[in-house]
Scaffold this active site. Sequence first.
Site, PDB file in Angstrom:
ATOM      1  N   ARG A   1       7.211  10.695  -3.932  1.00  0.00           N
ATOM      2  CA  ARG A   1       8.250  10.209  -4.790  1.00  0.00           C
ATOM      3  C   ARG A   1       7.822   9.038  -5.427  1.00  0.00           C
ATOM      4  O   ARG A   1       8.230   7.898  -5.479  1.00  0.00           O
ATOM      5  CB  ARG A   1       9.552   9.974  -4.227  1.00  0.00           C
ATOM      6  CG  ARG A   1       9.978  11.482  -3.432  1.00  0.00           C
ATOM      7  CD  ARG A   1      11.098  11.384  -2.703  1.00  0.00           C
ATOM      8  NE  ARG A   1      11.985  12.371  -2.557  1.00  0.00           N
ATOM      9  CZ  ARG A   1      13.055  12.806  -2.778  1.00  0.00           C
ATOM     10  NH1 ARG A   1      13.926  11.531  -3.108  1.00  0.00           N
ATOM     11  NH2 ARG A   1      13.810  13.876  -2.709  1.00  0.00           N
TER      12      ARG A   1
ATOM     13  N   HIS B   1       4.657   4.925  21.170  1.00  0.00           N
ATOM     14  CA  HIS B   1       4.236   6.147  20.877  1.00  0.00           C
ATOM     15  C   HIS B   1       4.880   7.058  21.667  1.00  0.00           C
ATOM     16  O   HIS B   1       5.099   6.918  22.859  1.00  0.00           O
ATOM     17  CB  HIS B   1       2.674   6.411  20.757  1.00  0.00           C
ATOM     18  CG  HIS B   1       2.213   7.646  20.166  1.00  0.00           C
ATOM     19  ND1 HIS B   1       1.909   8.797  21.346  1.00  0.00           N
ATOM     20  CD2 HIS B   1       1.745   7.901  19.260  1.00  0.00           C
ATOM     21  CE1 HIS B   1       1.495   9.673  20.487  1.00  0.00           C
ATOM     22  NE2 HIS B   1       1.105   9.393  19.344  1.00  0.00           N
TER      23      HIS B   1
ATOM     24  N   HIS C   1       3.622  -1.378   3.829  1.00  0.00           N
ATOM     25  CA  HIS C   1       3.026   0.022   3.666  1.00  0.00           C
ATOM     26  C   HIS C   1       4.129   0.904   3.146  1.00  0.00           C
ATOM     27  O   HIS C   1       4.950   0.988   4.194  1.00  0.00           O
ATOM     28  CB  HIS C   1       2.096   0.454   5.021  1.00  0.00           C
ATOM     29  CG  HIS C   1       1.269   1.791   4.794  1.00  0.00           C
ATOM     30  ND1 HIS C   1       0.391   2.015   4.087  1.00  0.00           N
ATOM     31  CD2 HIS C   1       1.714   3.105   5.085  1.00  0.00           C
ATOM     32  CE1 HIS C   1      -0.057   3.181   3.976  1.00  0.00           C
ATOM     33  NE2 HIS C   1       0.903   3.788   4.714  1.00  0.00           N
TER      34      HIS C   1
ATOM     35  N   PHE D   1      12.135  14.180  11.739  1.00  0.00           N
ATOM     36  CA  PHE D   1      11.094  13.256  11.574  1.00  0.00           C
ATOM     37  C   PHE D   1      10.932  12.351  12.697  1.00  0.00           C
ATOM     38  O   PHE D   1      10.025  12.189  13.444  1.00  0.00           O
ATOM     39  CB  PHE D   1      10.805  12.812  10.254  1.00  0.00           C
ATOM     40  CG  PHE D   1       9.533  12.277   9.705  1.00  0.00           C
ATOM     41  CD1 PHE D   1       8.322  12.686  10.521  1.00  0.00           C
ATOM     42  CD2 PHE D   1       9.671  11.489   8.603  1.00  0.00           C
ATOM     43  CE1 PHE D   1       6.906  12.104   9.957  1.00  0.00           C
ATOM     44  CE2 PHE D   1       7.960  10.922   8.377  1.00  0.00           C
ATOM     45  CZ  PHE D   1       7.182  11.321   9.009  1.00  0.00           C
TER      46      PHE D   1
ATOM     47  N   SER E   1       0.834  -1.262   0.038  1.00  0.00           N
ATOM     48  CA  SER E   1      -0.064  -0.031  -0.008  1.00  0.00           C
ATOM     49  C   SER E   1       0.924   1.203  -0.003  1.00  0.00           C
ATOM     50  O   SER E   1       1.802   1.312   0.795  1.00  0.00           O
ATOM     51  CB  SER E   1      -0.997  -0.147   1.344  1.00  0.00           C
ATOM     52  OG  SER E   1      -0.058  -0.466   2.452  1.00  0.00           O
TER      53      SER E   1
ATOM     54  N   ALA F   1      -7.971   7.351  18.751  1.00  0.00           N
ATOM     55  CA  ALA F   1      -8.044   6.550  17.609  1.00  0.00           C
ATOM     56  C   ALA F   1      -9.164   5.338  17.743  1.00  0.00           C
ATOM     57  O   ALA F   1      -9.719   4.771  16.984  1.00  0.00           O
ATOM     58  CB  ALA F   1      -6.834   6.150  16.733  1.00  0.00           C
TER      59      ALA F   1
ATOM     60  N   THR G   1      -3.250  10.753   2.975  1.00  0.00           N
ATOM     61  CA  THR G   1      -3.043  11.231   4.500  1.00  0.00           C
ATOM     62  C   THR G   1      -4.230  12.391   4.593  1.00  0.00           C
ATOM     63  O   THR G   1      -4.771  12.896   3.533  1.00  0.00           O
ATOM     64  CB  THR G   1      -1.686  11.831   4.623  1.00  0.00           C
ATOM     65  OG1 THR G   1      -1.542  12.934   3.784  1.00  0.00           O
ATOM     66  CG2 THR G   1      -0.629  10.856   4.618  1.00  0.00           C
ATOM     67  N   TYR G   2      -4.499  12.693   5.910  1.00  0.00           N
ATOM     68  CA  TYR G   2      -5.521  13.608   6.354  1.00  0.00           C
ATOM     69  C   TYR G   2      -4.904  14.673   7.175  1.00  0.00           C
ATOM     70  O   TYR G   2      -4.206  14.293   8.129  1.00  0.00           O
ATOM     71  CB  TYR G   2      -6.657  12.795   6.918  1.00  0.00           C
ATOM     72  CG  TYR G   2      -7.939  13.602   6.960  1.00  0.00           C
ATOM     73  CD1 TYR G   2      -8.499  14.039   5.841  1.00  0.00           C
ATOM     74  CD2 TYR G   2      -8.425  14.207   8.270  1.00  0.00           C
ATOM     75  CE1 TYR G   2      -9.677  15.046   5.971  1.00  0.00           C
ATOM     76  CE2 TYR G   2      -9.581  14.937   8.565  1.00  0.00           C
ATOM     77  CZ  TYR G   2     -10.177  15.288   7.348  1.00  0.00           C
ATOM     78  OH  TYR G   2     -11.469  16.279   7.372  1.00  0.00           O
TER      79      TYR G   2
ATOM     80  N   HIS H   1      -7.540   8.605   4.861  1.00  0.00           N
ATOM     81  CA  HIS H   1      -7.127   8.685   6.273  1.00  0.00           C
ATOM     82  C   HIS H   1      -8.259   9.628   6.994  1.00  0.00           C
ATOM     83  O   HIS H   1      -8.617  10.562   6.260  1.00  0.00           O
ATOM     84  CB  HIS H   1      -5.821   9.295   6.552  1.00  0.00           C
ATOM     85  CG  HIS H   1      -4.649   8.198   6.063  1.00  0.00           C
ATOM     86  ND1 HIS H   1      -3.368   8.416   6.631  1.00  0.00           N
ATOM     87  CD2 HIS H   1      -4.483   7.270   5.128  1.00  0.00           C
ATOM     88  CE1 HIS H   1      -2.632   7.592   6.227  1.00  0.00           C
ATOM     89  NE2 HIS H   1      -3.448   6.839   5.271  1.00  0.00           N
TER      90      HIS H   1
ATOM     91  N   GLY I   1      -4.486  11.834  14.913  1.00  0.00           N
ATOM     92  CA  GLY I   1      -3.783  13.204  14.396  1.00  0.00           C
ATOM     93  C   GLY I   1      -3.211  13.813  15.681  1.00  0.00           C
ATOM     94  O   GLY I   1      -3.278  13.400  16.583  1.00  0.00           O
ATOM     95  N   ASP I   2      -2.142  14.563  15.097  1.00  0.00           N
ATOM     96  CA  ASP I   2      -1.242  15.298  16.039  1.00  0.00           C
ATOM     97  C   ASP I   2      -1.744  16.299  16.643  1.00  0.00           C
ATOM     98  O   ASP I   2      -1.397  16.701  17.821  1.00  0.00           O
ATOM     99  CB  ASP I   2       0.174  15.425  15.318  1.00  0.00           C
ATOM    100  CG  ASP I   2       1.010  14.090  15.329  1.00  0.00           C
ATOM    101  OD1 ASP I   2       0.764  13.338  16.495  1.00  0.00           O
ATOM    102  OD2 ASP I   2       1.778  13.850  14.270  1.00  0.00           O
TER     103      ASP I   2
ATOM    104  N   GLU J   1       1.571   5.122   0.479  1.00  0.00           N
ATOM    105  CA  GLU J   1       0.915   6.444   1.287  1.00  0.00           C
ATOM    106  C   GLU J   1       1.286   7.759   0.340  1.00  0.00           C
ATOM    107  O   GLU J   1       2.654   7.921   0.286  1.00  0.00           O
ATOM    108  CB  GLU J   1       1.414   6.389   2.749  1.00  0.00           C
ATOM    109  CG  GLU J   1       0.727   7.604   3.265  1.00  0.00           C
ATOM    110  CD  GLU J   1       1.180   7.567   5.006  1.00  0.00           C
ATOM    111  OE1 GLU J   1       0.638   6.521   5.626  1.00  0.00           O
ATOM    112  OE2 GLU J   1       1.410   8.600   5.437  1.00  0.00           O
TER     113      GLU J   1
END
Length: 288
Positions: free
Chosen positions: A260, A137, A254, A204, A8, A113, A39-40, A69, A100-101, A10
């Site tokens: 890219r 997390h 995933h 990141f 999949s 979630a 993504t959302y 998402h 979501g952050d 993303e």
Amino acid sequence: MTSSLYISFEVFPPKSGTSEKFVGGVRALAGTGSHVSVTYGASGSGRDRSETALNALCDAGFAGSIAAHLTATGQPKDQILALARFWKSKGIRRLVALRGDAPPVGPGEFACAAELTEALAGIGGFDIGVACYPEGHPKSTSREAEIDHLKRKLDGGASHAITQFFFDLDLFLRFRDECVAAGMEKPIVPGLLPIASLDGLHKFADGCGATVPAWLDARFAGLENDPETVRTLSVATTVSLGERLAAEGVDHIHLYTLNRTRDAMTIARALGVPQSVPFPFPATEEAA
Ligand code: FAD
């Protein structure tokens, strides 16, 4: 070489929400027979972009090939559920349910979630994925709470969990074993991140609590002004991890494509995933 591996892919919506390149990239990725996960954005403008992108992809005939998402925070429960029903009416059958952050949870919102997953499962007709974290997390209170929370999401209606990116195979294998030991039988899908730049990767990784191993630092060190070599090494690194995962029985990966498309298609090709777009990969379909 053929393979039973499923990837999949993303992608994130471009700044304008959609573009010919974006839709072309999704066409190429969906041509592998796998699906494309969009993504959302948890903020207002991010949400608008995602909704524009998804509408454009549905209009272009890709509803059956995409996963939308959805994030729990930033809007009231009824608004998110109305959006999910809207995507269903457009033909979307896959969702990824996330917290979501940002921004922080407000009144009338799903708290996490797990709550969102349970409510989306109540609508019916969706295959729902959720997120998980082999290294924990960053806000996790304990390993046990982390695993219990993931189990709640899977028991609450998700069909699979997608991991945060990692580079150390053993991290993933240990986490998968822990999930199985806790009674989770649904697939834990490894999320792989090709490296766009070492600096960007560190930022990141710091934000989401993932580790960048020393061997990876050494491999990419000193290449700040050599994007082509970074690209080649990044594809090779991702393919190697993909092959080792496949050898451990993984049949679904995933891929965080960072839009890219050419690299994603090259990785898929190396892993034996069938493709309908011929190489050399058309420049018009390269990224958003
Ligand atoms: P949750 O599952 O709600 O919680 C995250 C963690 O918090 C849990 O793993 C657990 O450690 C802890 N926790 C929460 N509630 C409890 C509880 N009741 N008891 C114990 N522990 C608890 N963000 C976006 O904004 N848009 C996207 O499209 C997007 N896509 C993503 C795709 C993937 C595959 C991944 C891995 C992440 C994605 N994210 C996205 C980032 C995600 O929103 C963040 O990682 C966020 O901080 C947590 O989301 P979650 O769905 O894992 O949250």
